[in-house]
Design a protein around this motif. Structure first.
Motif, PDB file in Angstrom:
ATOM      1  N   MET A 125       0.842  -1.181   0.000  1.00 17.58           N
ATOM      2  CA  MET A 125       0.000   0.000   0.000  1.00 17.58           C
ATOM      3  C   MET A 125       0.889   1.247   0.000  1.00 17.58           C
ATOM      4  N   THR A 126       0.528   2.219  -0.784  1.00 17.34           N
ATOM      5  CA  THR A 126       1.269   3.466  -0.878  1.00 17.34           C
ATOM      6  C   THR A 126       0.458   4.585  -0.240  1.00 17.34           C
ATOM      7  N   THR A 127       1.132   5.398   0.557  1.00 17.14           N
ATOM      8  CA  THR A 127       0.490   6.546   1.181  1.00 17.14           C
ATOM      9  C   THR A 127       1.096   7.819   0.609  1.00 17.14           C
ATOM     10  N   ILE A 128       0.252   8.715   0.165  1.00 14.99           N
ATOM     11  CA  ILE A 128       0.717  10.020  -0.307  1.00 14.99           C
ATOM     12  C   ILE A 128       0.799  10.935   0.902  1.00 14.99           C
ATOM     13  N   ALA A 129       2.004  11.299   1.287  1.00 15.36           N
ATOM     14  CA  ALA A 129       2.218  12.124   2.482  1.00 15.36           C
ATOM     15  C   ALA A 129       2.001  13.606   2.194  1.00 15.36           C
ATOM     16  N   ARG A 130       2.290  14.028   0.983  1.00 11.07           N
ATOM     17  CA  ARG A 130       2.166  15.437   0.618  1.00 11.07           C
ATOM     18  C   ARG A 130       1.998  15.511  -0.889  1.00 11.07           C
ATOM     19  N   SER A 131       1.095  16.350  -1.341  1.00 13.64           N
ATOM     20  CA  SER A 131       0.920  16.525  -2.780  1.00 13.64           C
ATOM     21  C   SER A 131       0.700  18.005  -3.085  1.00 13.64           C
ATOM     22  N   GLU A 132       1.229  18.430  -4.205  1.00 11.64           N
ATOM     23  CA  GLU A 132       1.174  19.831  -4.604  1.00 11.64           C
ATOM     24  C   GLU A 132       0.939  19.924  -6.105  1.00 11.64           C
ATOM     25  N   VAL A 133       0.291  20.997  -6.500  1.00  9.08           N
ATOM     26  CA  VAL A 133       0.143  21.339  -7.909  1.00  9.08           C
ATOM     27  C   VAL A 133       1.022  22.564  -8.146  1.00  9.08           C
ATOM     28  N   LEU A 134       1.791  22.539  -9.228  1.00 10.90           N
ATOM     29  CA  LEU A 134       2.789  23.579  -9.486  1.00 10.90           C
ATOM     30  C   LEU A 134       2.522  24.329 -10.789  1.00 10.90           C
ATOM     31  N   LEU A 135       2.813  25.607 -10.757  1.00  9.88           N
ATOM     32  CA  LEU A 135       2.874  26.437 -11.951  1.00  9.88           C
ATOM     33  C   LEU A 135       4.217  27.142 -11.858  1.00  9.88           C
ATOM     34  N   CYS A 136       5.142  26.818 -12.748  1.00  8.61           N
ATOM     35  CA  CYS A 136       6.528  27.286 -12.626  1.00  8.61           C
ATOM     36  C   CYS A 136       6.885  28.332 -13.673  1.00  8.61           C
ATOM     37  N   GLU A 137       7.253  29.493 -13.192  1.00  8.50           N
ATOM     38  CA  GLU A 137       7.792  30.575 -14.006  1.00  8.50           C
ATOM     39  C   GLU A 137       6.931  30.929 -15.212  1.00  8.50           C
ATOM     40  N   ALA A 138       5.642  31.108 -14.966  1.00  9.78           N
ATOM     41  CA  ALA A 138       4.746  31.605 -16.020  1.00  9.78           C
ATOM     42  C   ALA A 138       5.120  33.062 -16.298  1.00  9.78           C
ATOM     43  N   ARG A 139       5.160  33.419 -17.555  1.00  2.33           N
ATOM     44  CA  ARG A 139       5.596  34.754 -17.949  1.00  2.33           C
ATOM     45  C   ARG A 139       4.406  35.623 -18.364  1.00  2.33           C
ATOM     46  N   PHE A 140       4.457  36.882 -17.911  1.00  2.00           N
ATOM     47  CA  PHE A 140       3.386  37.828 -18.196  1.00  2.00           C
ATOM     48  C   PHE A 140       3.971  39.199 -18.467  1.00  2.00           C
ATOM     49  N   TYR A 141       3.258  39.991 -19.256  1.00  4.87           N
ATOM     50  CA  TYR A 141       3.545  41.410 -19.386  1.00  4.87           C
ATOM     51  C   TYR A 141       2.416  42.115 -18.657  1.00  4.87           C
ATOM     52  N   ALA A 142       2.757  42.914 -17.651  1.00  5.66           N
ATOM     53  CA  ALA A 142       1.727  43.526 -16.813  1.00  5.66           C
ATOM     54  C   ALA A 142       2.134  44.934 -16.418  1.00  5.66           C
ATOM     55  N   PHE A 143       1.229  45.624 -15.751  1.00  6.23           N
ATOM     56  CA  PHE A 143       1.380  47.051 -15.472  1.00  6.23           C
ATOM     57  C   PHE A 143       1.317  47.346 -13.981  1.00  6.23           C
ATOM     58  N   HIS A 144       2.198  46.722 -13.217  1.00  4.81           N
ATOM     59  CA  HIS A 144       2.279  46.936 -11.777  1.00  4.81           C
ATOM     60  C   HIS A 144       3.444  47.870 -11.477  1.00  4.81           C
ATOM     61  N   GLY A 145       3.323  48.623 -10.396  1.00  5.74           N
ATOM     62  CA  GLY A 145       4.437  49.456  -9.961  1.00  5.74           C
ATOM     63  C   GLY A 145       3.970  50.675  -9.211  1.00  5.74           C
ATOM     64  N   VAL A 146       4.867  51.198  -8.382  1.00  4.21           N
ATOM     65  CA  VAL A 146       4.575  52.390  -7.591  1.00  4.21           C
ATOM     66  C   VAL A 146       4.635  53.629  -8.476  1.00  4.21           C
ATOM     67  N   MET A 147       5.588  53.651  -9.381  1.00  2.22           N
ATOM     68  CA  MET A 147       5.778  54.815 -10.248  1.00  2.22           C
ATOM     69  C   MET A 147       4.745  54.814 -11.377  1.00  2.22           C
ATOM     70  N   PRO A 148       4.173  55.984 -11.686  1.00  2.00           N
ATOM     71  CA  PRO A 148       3.184  56.064 -12.772  1.00  2.00           C
ATOM     72  C   PRO A 148       3.710  55.511 -14.103  1.00  2.00           C
ATOM     73  N   GLN A 149       4.996  55.737 -14.367  1.00  2.00           N
ATOM     74  CA  GLN A 149       5.597  55.248 -15.614  1.00  2.00           C
ATOM     75  C   GLN A 149       5.535  53.725 -15.691  1.00  2.00           C
ATOM     76  N   GLU A 150       5.719  53.047 -14.553  1.00  2.00           N
ATOM     77  CA  GLU A 150       5.663  51.580 -14.536  1.00  2.00           C
ATOM     78  C   GLU A 150       4.261  51.092 -14.904  1.00  2.00           C
ATOM     79  N   ARG A 151       3.257  51.790 -14.421  1.00  2.00           N
ATOM     80  CA  ARG A 151       1.884  51.394 -14.706  1.00  2.00           C
ATOM     81  C   ARG A 151       1.474  51.770 -16.124  1.00  2.00           C
ATOM     82  N   LYS A 152       2.212  52.688 -16.733  1.00  2.00           N
ATOM     83  CA  LYS A 152       1.906  53.099 -18.108  1.00  2.00           C
ATOM     84  C   LYS A 152       2.636  52.216 -19.122  1.00  2.00           C
TER      85      LYS A 152
END
Length: 129
Positions: free
Chosen positions: A1-28
């Motif tokens: 019998m096998t017991t699964i002690a821990r299981s996880e679902v992963l999403l690794c290094e997905a790439r996005f272009y987004a508009f986050h930032g403190v400076m207005p230029q970063e959000r633009k």
């Protein structure tokens, strides 16, 4: 019998272009980001059944992350928290989420691959970590 002690679902290094930032230029102008997510999720049933409906579907996880990345924010901390809350809302049986949001080549005058945040959230509904 096998017991699964821990299981996880992963999403690794997905790439996005987004508009986050403190400076207005970063959000633009926007910037490139890399996001990695680990979700603690008991997928023993899926391992037995071989059915996607019995697991946390990583394609749906990607779409959730993509949606949150499209919502401009000043702080990456805020983006990561929104992702975690959305994960727990969609998959209430998820025990925890580790979320890493990196701004690639940040505009701070330093030669580095990126700067960002790591967030470890525990789902209060499960109290597992």
């Amino acid at each position: 019998m096998t017991t699964i002690a821990r299981s996880e679902v992963l999403l690794c290094e997905a790439r996005f272009y987004a508009f986050h930032g403190v400076m207005p230029q970063e959000r633009k102008v926007g910037a490139e980001y890399t996001v990695s997510v680990t979700v603690g999720y008991d997928y023993a049933k899926a391992a037995e059944s071989d059915e996607v409906d019995d697991t946390l579907n990583y394609a749906e996880l990607y779409e959730l992350v993509k949606h949150e990345m499209q919502q401009p924010s000043k702080l990456l901390e805020h983006v990561a928290l929104r992702m975690g809350e959305a994960i727990f809302q969609k998959w209430s049986q998820a025990a925890y989420a580790d979320i890493r949001v990196m701004k690639n080549n940040p505009p701070m005058g330093a030669a580095c691959a990126g700067a960002g945040v790591n967030l470890h959230l525990v789902n209060d509904k499960t109290k597992k970590c």
